[in-house]
Design a protein around this motif. Structure first.
Motif, PDB file in Angstrom:
ATOM      1  N   ARG A 142      -2.406   7.998  -0.977  1.00 13.46           N
ATOM      2  CA  ARG A 142      -2.154   7.002  -2.023  1.00 13.46           C
ATOM      3  C   ARG A 142      -2.620   5.598  -1.631  1.00 13.46           C
ATOM      4  N   PHE A 143      -2.954   5.417  -0.367  1.00  7.62           N
ATOM      5  CA  PHE A 143      -3.404   4.104   0.088  1.00  7.62           C
ATOM      6  C   PHE A 143      -4.599   4.296   1.015  1.00  7.62           C
ATOM      7  N   GLU A 199       4.277  -6.523  -2.654  1.00  8.87           N
ATOM      8  CA  GLU A 199       4.259  -5.123  -3.082  1.00  8.87           C
ATOM      9  C   GLU A 199       2.830  -4.582  -3.105  1.00  8.87           C
ATOM     10  N   ILE A 200       2.108  -4.796  -2.013  1.00 10.10           N
ATOM     11  CA  ILE A 200       0.711  -4.388  -1.915  1.00 10.10           C
ATOM     12  C   ILE A 200       0.570  -2.872  -2.019  1.00 10.10           C
ATOM     13  N   GLY A 201       1.637  -2.150  -1.690  1.00 11.20           N
ATOM     14  CA  GLY A 201       1.592  -0.696  -1.755  1.00 11.20           C
ATOM     15  C   GLY A 201       1.486  -0.151  -3.164  1.00 11.20           C
ATOM     16  N   GLU A 202       1.640  -1.016  -4.187  1.00 12.02           N
ATOM     17  CA  GLU A 202       1.577  -0.577  -5.578  1.00 12.02           C
ATOM     18  C   GLU A 202       0.178  -0.699  -6.160  1.00 12.02           C
ATOM     19  N   ALA A 209      -6.007   2.608  -6.796  1.00 15.22           N
ATOM     20  CA  ALA A 209      -7.124   2.939  -5.903  1.00 15.22           C
ATOM     21  C   ALA A 209      -8.322   2.027  -6.144  1.00 15.22           C
ATOM     22  N   SER A 210      -8.642   1.740  -7.413  1.00 15.41           N
ATOM     23  CA  SER A 210      -9.798   0.888  -7.701  1.00 15.41           C
ATOM     24  C   SER A 210      -9.547  -0.549  -7.256  1.00 15.41           C
ATOM     25  N   ALA A 211      -8.322  -1.020  -7.439  1.00 13.90           N
ATOM     26  CA  ALA A 211      -7.994  -2.379  -6.995  1.00 13.90           C
ATOM     27  C   ALA A 211      -8.034  -2.476  -5.470  1.00 13.90           C
ATOM     28  N   GLN A 212      -7.665  -1.403  -4.788  1.00 12.56           N
ATOM     29  CA  GLN A 212      -7.730  -1.399  -3.321  1.00 12.56           C
ATOM     30  C   GLN A 212      -9.167  -1.558  -2.841  1.00 12.56           C
ATOM     31  N   THR A 253       6.379   2.351   3.516  1.00  8.82           N
ATOM     32  CA  THR A 253       5.802   2.695   4.818  1.00  8.82           C
ATOM     33  C   THR A 253       4.353   3.087   4.574  1.00  8.82           C
ATOM     34  N   LEU A 254       3.448   2.159   4.850  1.00  9.09           N
ATOM     35  CA  LEU A 254       2.053   2.366   4.470  1.00  9.09           C
ATOM     36  C   LEU A 254       1.398   3.500   5.244  1.00  9.09           C
TER      37      LEU A 254
END
Length: 578
Positions: free
Chosen positions: A414-415, A362-365, A368-371, A405-406
């Motif tokens: 959001r990603f 569930e990488i889409g969750e 922003a800071s963690a990304q 759908t990334l």
């Protein structure tokens, strides 16, 4: 004459007696000290009638043949088009292409029009009155491939032999192809077969050490290469038989898929797992896409088990299961005193997976800071614990999974786009269970065996009505929903057979559409029988069209050979050759 684009070659005039044209030539009067491809020199011997020229085929670009003044090989005749044909290297091979010329290009006596063909040393090309002969320097990979398409002829000359089936990973660069060509220089015969990236190499020995040495060298040179071996005459008497036997050895890892919790029978799933096995042998970051419950975690574990990291840590983290503050700490670790309650230092998931594989489900969750932090780890291969001042090197292969759908998440802001492109180096998409109904029965049996072992009970069998209902269900929850349905039926069943009444109510009623369960089962069975008849007829026709050749028949049907063999057994179709 040679045009402007080939000035480095020059017009070398030689006597025909100086060249022995079989499949190789040692020297054709061209300086062989040039640095470009010194061990892979390929030449065109151009015979104009009154004179003969030798043209060195460049490693890049192409040679243009025609009557135009700016072409590389000028044939000044009206029946020759201005730009008639081209010859260029493409990966391991030399390719001739006719440029939709008026009169076509002759290759070994056949006319080629607006099409291309692969060339081997010794091939003869005719454009107008000019004749071109392909010749490769001795020891070059082109010379090693001089007998393309003639493996059966060579096999008949040998008492014992080994066929090595080579599958190259996708998007292989030219440098890796060249390394493979050099590794095969000692092999007398190599042929490209079937699908793109599939090669057969024939060794004139059945010595297992020789084949093992070649296999080890190729695997060391090219990450993700897929190799299978078959021996003549033990495994087959023809190249096709050996090719199929080697494919079985190549696909042995797929037999382990059901043990991992996935039944692999549907052609689309076979393709996914075959590609997964190839990419498993690299350290490439993998993005697994699919609906919730479709088996993304199982595929990720399969990749780990097929990799060189098997036996090392396999760590899983569901990014949606923790709040952001705790997620960052768990993922990257923290030092003592980094935040209230941090009474001691703690290694994060990346450090725990060092040497092994980390699945980020569930990488889409991710926030922003963690990304941002994840992107830094993927690029630098180091982590910074919360509250730390020094980075820690980590060697963890990362697999990401999501049902989102990334691309749409990126467009919506959001990603992070840079993280998405860093993650999707290699993407595998799992089809939902409703699109692979052939696996529902196999998965059901798998789950029943596991439940039987866990609960120490004999595994019941599925009745025809229950099987039909399971097959007709839409499965919005995918494999997870099927597993829960089978466990429900296992608990409710007490007579050794699972009936329709033992299935969960949502499954029993899903295909009703106003009909009774019995009517629905009868209808599903009737439709299934009709589909089976159509499928059986299609398989019989494809086998007839291809003279009984299973590999070509499977390609015509758009399925894997393994799936074809499974269905031939299912429908009791006997193999025959015409």
């Amino acid at each position: 004459m040679v045009g402007e684009r080939n000035k480095n070659v020059g017009d070398t005039v030689i006597d025909s007696d100086d060249i022995e044209l079989s499949t190789e030539i040692e020297s054709v009067g061209v300086d062989t000290d040039e640095p470009d491809l010194p061990n892979d020199r390929v030449y065109l011997i151009v015979d104009y009638g009154a004179r003969r020229d030798v043209v060195d085929v460049p490693s890049e670009g192409c040679i243009v043949i025609g009557r135009g003044e700016n072409t590389d090989i000028v044939v000044a005749e009206t029946k020759v088009s201005r730009e008639h044909a081209t010859i260029q290297r493409r990966g391991l091979f030399l390719i001739l292409r006719d440029l939709n010329s008026t009169n076509g290009t002759r290759l070994n006596g056949s006319t080629l029009r607006n099409d291309e063909r692969r060339l081997a040393s010794g091939d003869h090309i005719r454009v107008g009155s000019a004749e071109l002969t392909v010749a490769a320097a001795a020891g070059s990979s082109m010379a090693a491939r001089a007998t393309l398409g003639r493996l059966d002829v060579e096999l008949n000359k040998l008492e014992r032999a080994t066929l090595v089936r080579i599958g190259l990973p996708p998007k292989l660069n030219a440098g890796a192809l060249e390394m493979m060509a050099n590794a095969l220089n000692t092999v007398g015969f190599v042929e490209e077969r079937g699908e793109e990236g599939q090669y057969a190499a024939l060794l004139d020995t059945s010595d297992p050490q020789t084949a093992a040495a070649l296999t080890k060298r190729l695997e060391k040179l090219i990450e993700g290469i897929d190799i299978g071996i078959a021996r003549f005459p033990d495994d087959g008497s023809t190249v096709n038989d050996l090719w199929r036997a080697a494919a079985s050895n190549q696909d042995d890892d797929l037999d382990d898929a059901p043990k991992s919790g996935v039944a692999v029978a549907d052609p689309a799933m076979v393709k996914v797992f075959r590609v997964a096995r190839r990419v498993a042998k690299t350290d490439t970051t993998v993005l697994v896409l699919g609906e919730t419950g479709s088996g993304k975690e199982v595929l990720a574990e399969y990749i780990h088990n097929c990799s060189l990291r098997a036996g090392k840590p396999y760590i899983r983290l569901n990014c949606a299961s923790l709040p952001e503050s705790l997620l960052v700490s768990e993922l990257f670790g923290h030092e003592r005193g980094a935040f209230t309650g941090a009474e001691r230092s703690k290694a994060g998931y990346f450090e725990a997976a060092n040497g092994g594989t980390l699945l980020l489900d569930e990488i889409g969750e991710l926030s922003a800071s963690a990304q941002v932090k994840l992107l830094r780890v993927l690029e630098n291969r180091t982590v910074m614990r919360l509250g730390a001042t020094e980075e820690i090197p980590v060697d963890a292969r990362v697999i990401c999974a999501t049902h989102r759908t990334l691309e749409e998440e990126v467009k919506a802001g959001r990603f992070r786009e840079d993280l998405y492109y860093r993650m999707c180096t290699f993407t595998l998409t799992l089809p939902p269970l409703r699109e692979r109904p052939a696996e529902i029965g196999l998965l059901s049996e798998l789950f029943l065996r596991k439940l039987s072992a866990r609960m120490d009970r004999s595994a019941p069998t599925l009745s025809d009505e229950a099987s039909a209902q399971l097959t007709s269900h839409h499965w919005p929850g995918n494999v997870r929903e099927l597993r829960n349905a089978i466990e429900h039926a296992f608990v409710m069943c007490d007579d050794g057979k699972i009936l329709l009444e033992h299935l969960p109510p949502t499954i029993r009623q899903s295909a009703g559409s106003g009909r009774t369960d019995a009517m629905a089962a009868d209808s599903a069975g009737g439709v299934r029988d009709k589909l089976a008849q159509i499928e059986r007829a299609s398989i019989v026709k494809a086998l007839a069209d291809q003279g009984g050749n299973q590999t070509r028949a499977a390609k015509q049907l758009g399925m894997s050979r393994r799936a074809l063999i499974y269905k031939m057994g299912k429908y009791d179709i006997k193999r025959s050759r015409s």
